[in-house]
Design a protein around this motif. Structure first.
Motif, mmCIF file in Angstrom:
data_model
loop_
_atom_site.group_PDB
_atom_site.id
_atom_site.type_symbol
_atom_site.label_atom_id
_atom_site.label_comp_id
_atom_site.label_asym_id
_atom_site.label_seq_id
_atom_site.Cartn_x
_atom_site.Cartn_y
_atom_site.Cartn_z
ATOM 1 N N MET A 78 0.746 -1.152 -0.082
ATOM 2 C CA MET A 78 -0.033 0.031 0.035
ATOM 3 C C MET A 78 0.879 1.257 0.036
ATOM 4 O O MET A 78 0.531 2.289 -0.539
ATOM 5 N N THR A 79 1.970 1.352 0.584
ATOM 6 C CA THR A 79 2.955 2.413 0.692
ATOM 7 C C THR A 79 3.386 2.627 -0.750
ATOM 8 O O THR A 79 3.422 3.908 -1.038
ATOM 9 N N THR A 80 3.742 1.492 -1.518
ATOM 10 C CA THR A 80 4.236 1.567 -2.748
ATOM 11 C C THR A 80 3.019 2.104 -3.630
ATOM 12 O O THR A 80 3.167 3.209 -4.517
ATOM 13 N N ILE A 81 1.871 1.842 -3.800
ATOM 14 C CA ILE A 81 0.678 2.344 -4.496
ATOM 15 C C ILE A 81 0.393 3.726 -4.137
ATOM 16 O O ILE A 81 0.325 4.488 -5.074
ATOM 17 N N ILE A 82 0.626 4.174 -2.920
ATOM 18 C CA ILE A 82 0.277 5.626 -2.590
ATOM 19 C C ILE A 82 1.442 6.365 -3.031
ATOM 20 O O ILE A 82 1.232 7.499 -3.437
ATOM 21 N N SER A 83 2.720 6.061 -2.910
ATOM 22 C CA SER A 83 3.887 7.060 -3.350
ATOM 23 C C SER A 83 3.730 6.956 -4.921
ATOM 24 O O SER A 83 4.142 7.826 -5.601
ATOM 25 N N GLU A 84 3.235 5.876 -5.512
ATOM 26 C CA GLU A 84 3.184 5.809 -7.027
ATOM 27 C C GLU A 84 2.167 6.553 -7.655
ATOM 28 O O GLU A 84 2.066 6.842 -8.990
ATOM 29 N N GLY A 85 0.985 6.570 -6.971
ATOM 30 C CA GLY A 85 -0.323 7.416 -7.505
ATOM 31 C C GLY A 85 -0.072 8.835 -7.145
ATOM 32 O O GLY A 85 -0.526 9.318 -6.042
ATOM 33 N N SER A 86 -0.121 9.401 -8.321
ATOM 34 C CA SER A 86 -0.113 10.957 -8.156
ATOM 35 C C SER A 86 -1.779 11.477 -8.564
ATOM 36 O O SER A 86 -1.771 12.749 -8.224
ATOM 37 N N THR A 87 -2.527 10.704 -9.041
ATOM 38 C CA THR A 87 -3.748 11.187 -9.072
ATOM 39 C C THR A 87 -4.865 10.114 -8.763
ATOM 40 O O THR A 87 -4.404 8.860 -8.464
ATOM 41 N N PRO A 88 -5.912 10.567 -8.250
ATOM 42 C CA PRO A 88 -7.150 9.473 -7.754
ATOM 43 C C PRO A 88 -7.232 8.537 -8.814
ATOM 44 O O PRO A 88 -7.716 7.160 -8.092
ATOM 45 N N GLU A 89 -7.046 8.613 -9.977
ATOM 46 C CA GLU A 89 -7.065 7.467 -11.032
ATOM 47 C C GLU A 89 -6.227 6.300 -10.797
ATOM 48 O O GLU A 89 -6.450 4.941 -10.730
ATOM 49 N N GLU A 90 -4.970 6.935 -10.691
ATOM 50 C CA GLU A 90 -3.816 6.053 -10.319
ATOM 51 C C GLU A 90 -4.081 5.251 -9.093
ATOM 52 O O GLU A 90 -3.616 4.039 -9.155
#
Length: 250
Positions: free
Chosen positions: A208-220
């Motif tokens: 989840m930390t990786t997903i949050i750090s890589e997601g710059s937009t709500p869609e990502e």
């Protein structure tokens, strides 16, 4: 016949931007309609009674098939009566409408008049019925408490007595039979289960930390979470370290 709603978005921008906004709002409305409950009577007893009576009435009239409680009580009753009229007596009325370009318009006006007539009658009758029930609600509840209260008290007392007597006889025998078997099994399982739980928390936090750090937009972010939801079902997915700890027990 369902009520139709027309939604307009006064948004400035290009045609593509307006279409994208429209799609977003359509998704919002679809989600809301899927999970919103119909505005039925908040009293749970009256709501349950209406749902059962409505379902049984449909069956009694020979109306089968799937349905949902997606309107108020008077609207659902009115629609059921309108449907009954349509199937039993309105065919002759529609047959007398002259053919031509105005046929559809005349038919729609007749249907609208039928909806309003039935709806007004059902709405007024339903309000009177609800008022009559609510006026006697407190009296019925007090009578029910007086009559059923001692029964419930005795039932709870009897249940406790029976439970105590059965547990007092069965527990020693169960403990004598299961303790030699369950103690080694629990000792064998607890270590891998605790280790698996620890690995599960660590793996989840890492992913989840990786997903949050890589997601710059709500869609990502949504895309990453959906993909993660698929991955946890895979044999070699991110939950693999936790599964390996469980396999140690076998």
């Amino acid at each position: 016949r369902r009520r139709k709603w027309y939604i307009r978005t006064d948004t400035e921008g290009s045609a593509e931007e307006k279409e994208e906004l429209r799609k977003e709002w359509v998704g919002v409305f679809q989600y809301s309609a899927r999970y919103a409950n119909a505005p039925l009577n908040p009293d749970p007893v009256m709501q349950y009674a209406f749902k059962r009576a409505y379902r049984m009435t449909r069956w009694r009239l020979g109306v089968w098939g799937w349905f949902s409680y997606d309107r108020t009580e008077e609207e659902q009753l009115g629609q059921m009566i309108v449907d009954r009229c349509e199937s039993s007596c309105m065919a002759e009325v529609y047959a007398k409408i002259p053919g031509g370009r105005l046929e559809r318009k005349i038919r729609a006006q007749i249907q609208d008049g039928l909806d309003k007539t039935v709806g007004a009658a059902v709405g007024a009758t339903w309000k009177v019925a609800v008022q009559g029930i609510e006026s006697q609600k407190e009296t019925l509840e007090s009578k029910a408490r007086e009559a059923l209260g001692p029964i419930f008290e005795k039932q709870a007392e009897l249940s406790t007595t029976v439970k105590d007597k059965i547990v007092g006889i069965v527990s020693p025998a169960l403990e004598e039979l299961t303790k030699p078997i369950m103690t080694p099994i629990c000792n064998c399982l607890m270590g891998p289960l605790v280790a698996a739980y620890k690995q599960l928390v660590l793996s989840y936090h890492k992913r989840m930390t990786t997903i949050i750090s890589e997601g710059s937009t709500p869609e990502e972010l949504e895309k990453g979470i959906n993909y993660f939801n698929r991955q946890i079902r895979w044999w070699w997915g991110p939950m693999r370290p936790a599964l390996r700890q469980i396999y140690r027990a076998f």
